[in-house]
Design a protein around this motif. Sequence first.
Motif, PDB file in Angstrom:
ATOM      1  N   ASP A   1     -37.148  48.810  47.889  1.00 55.24           N
ATOM      2  CA  ASP A   1     -38.124  47.837  47.365  1.00 55.24           C
ATOM      3  C   ASP A   1     -38.916  48.418  46.188  1.00 55.24           C
ATOM      4  N   GLY A   2     -38.611  49.684  45.818  1.00 53.16           N
ATOM      5  CA  GLY A   2     -39.249  50.300  44.662  1.00 53.16           C
ATOM      6  C   GLY A   2     -40.440  51.187  44.966  1.00 53.16           C
ATOM      7  N   THR A   3     -40.953  51.172  46.187  1.00 51.76           N
ATOM      8  CA  THR A   3     -42.083  52.041  46.523  1.00 51.76           C
ATOM      9  C   THR A   3     -41.611  53.474  46.708  1.00 51.76           C
ATOM     10  N   GLU A   4     -42.495  54.414  46.451  1.00 51.19           N
ATOM     11  CA  GLU A   4     -42.151  55.836  46.493  1.00 51.19           C
ATOM     12  C   GLU A   4     -41.822  56.288  47.912  1.00 51.19           C
ATOM     13  N   ALA A   5     -40.775  57.101  48.031  1.00 54.06           N
ATOM     14  CA  ALA A   5     -40.374  57.701  49.310  1.00 54.06           C
ATOM     15  C   ALA A   5     -40.471  59.220  49.175  1.00 54.06           C
ATOM     16  N   SER A   6     -40.319  59.930  50.277  1.00 56.96           N
ATOM     17  CA  SER A   6     -40.497  61.385  50.288  1.00 56.96           C
ATOM     18  C   SER A   6     -39.249  62.117  49.802  1.00 56.96           C
ATOM     19  N   ALA A   7     -39.440  62.955  48.777  1.00 59.28           N
ATOM     20  CA  ALA A   7     -38.347  63.798  48.272  1.00 59.28           C
ATOM     21  C   ALA A   7     -38.105  64.985  49.207  1.00 59.28           C
TER      22      ALA A   7
ATOM     23  N   GLU B   1     -34.996  67.387  38.323  1.00 61.77           N
ATOM     24  CA  GLU B   1     -36.004  66.950  39.286  1.00 61.77           C
ATOM     25  C   GLU B   1     -35.494  65.697  39.982  1.00 61.77           C
ATOM     26  N   LEU B   2     -35.969  65.503  41.207  1.00 61.84           N
ATOM     27  CA  LEU B   2     -35.537  64.385  42.037  1.00 61.84           C
ATOM     28  C   LEU B   2     -36.692  63.423  42.250  1.00 61.84           C
ATOM     29  N   THR B   3     -36.418  62.153  42.136  1.00 59.22           N
ATOM     30  CA  THR B   3     -37.370  61.137  42.577  1.00 59.22           C
ATOM     31  C   THR B   3     -36.649  60.270  43.603  1.00 59.22           C
ATOM     32  N   VAL B   4     -37.408  59.847  44.610  1.00 62.92           N
ATOM     33  CA  VAL B   4     -36.848  59.045  45.692  1.00 62.92           C
ATOM     34  C   VAL B   4     -37.730  57.819  45.872  1.00 62.92           C
TER      35      VAL B   4
END
Length: 168
Positions: free
Chosen positions: A105-111, A98-101
């Motif tokens: 700055d540590g905030t979630e981005a779109s996979a 699984e991918l996390t992006v």
Amino acid sequence: QTNASKSANTVVEGSVVITANGVDVTENYEITLEIGYLTVTPIELIYSTGSASKQFDGTPLTNPEVVLHEGNAADGEQISLLAVGEILFAGETLNTAELTVAYTDGTEASAENYLLVPLSYGTLKITPIILKIETGSAEKLYDGEPLTEDSYTWLSGELLEGHTLTVY
């Protein structure tokens, strides 16, 4: 358009203006707009996962190994590939990922801006514990009654702690 997808590149009606020496002369033209498309292609991440095997011991089998062969995070983003395959009982399964992006700055981005392309999946395999049991033998002269023998001999193999063997 910023994220990976395809969309029509539309122009608002009336937003095309033709001027001559600062004067609007648009009404002297018949303008036909043909719609173009904007396509942002996701970054391909080509990866493989590790394999592992063991004999059944009542605990899950995993392998966290993931190798990224091709592809990188976009500027300002960081990616993390995590092997998520797991197996508990005898058998085998693929070790998927699984991918996390996240932004730097540590905030979630779109996979969705990345496409996972497995070069190869590792295999997680648990083999059964091998037990060898010999059933008892019996013999008699025919008397119209069934012949049974409930004894057995445990020849090899061991049960895990807390497991019980019953032979019917």
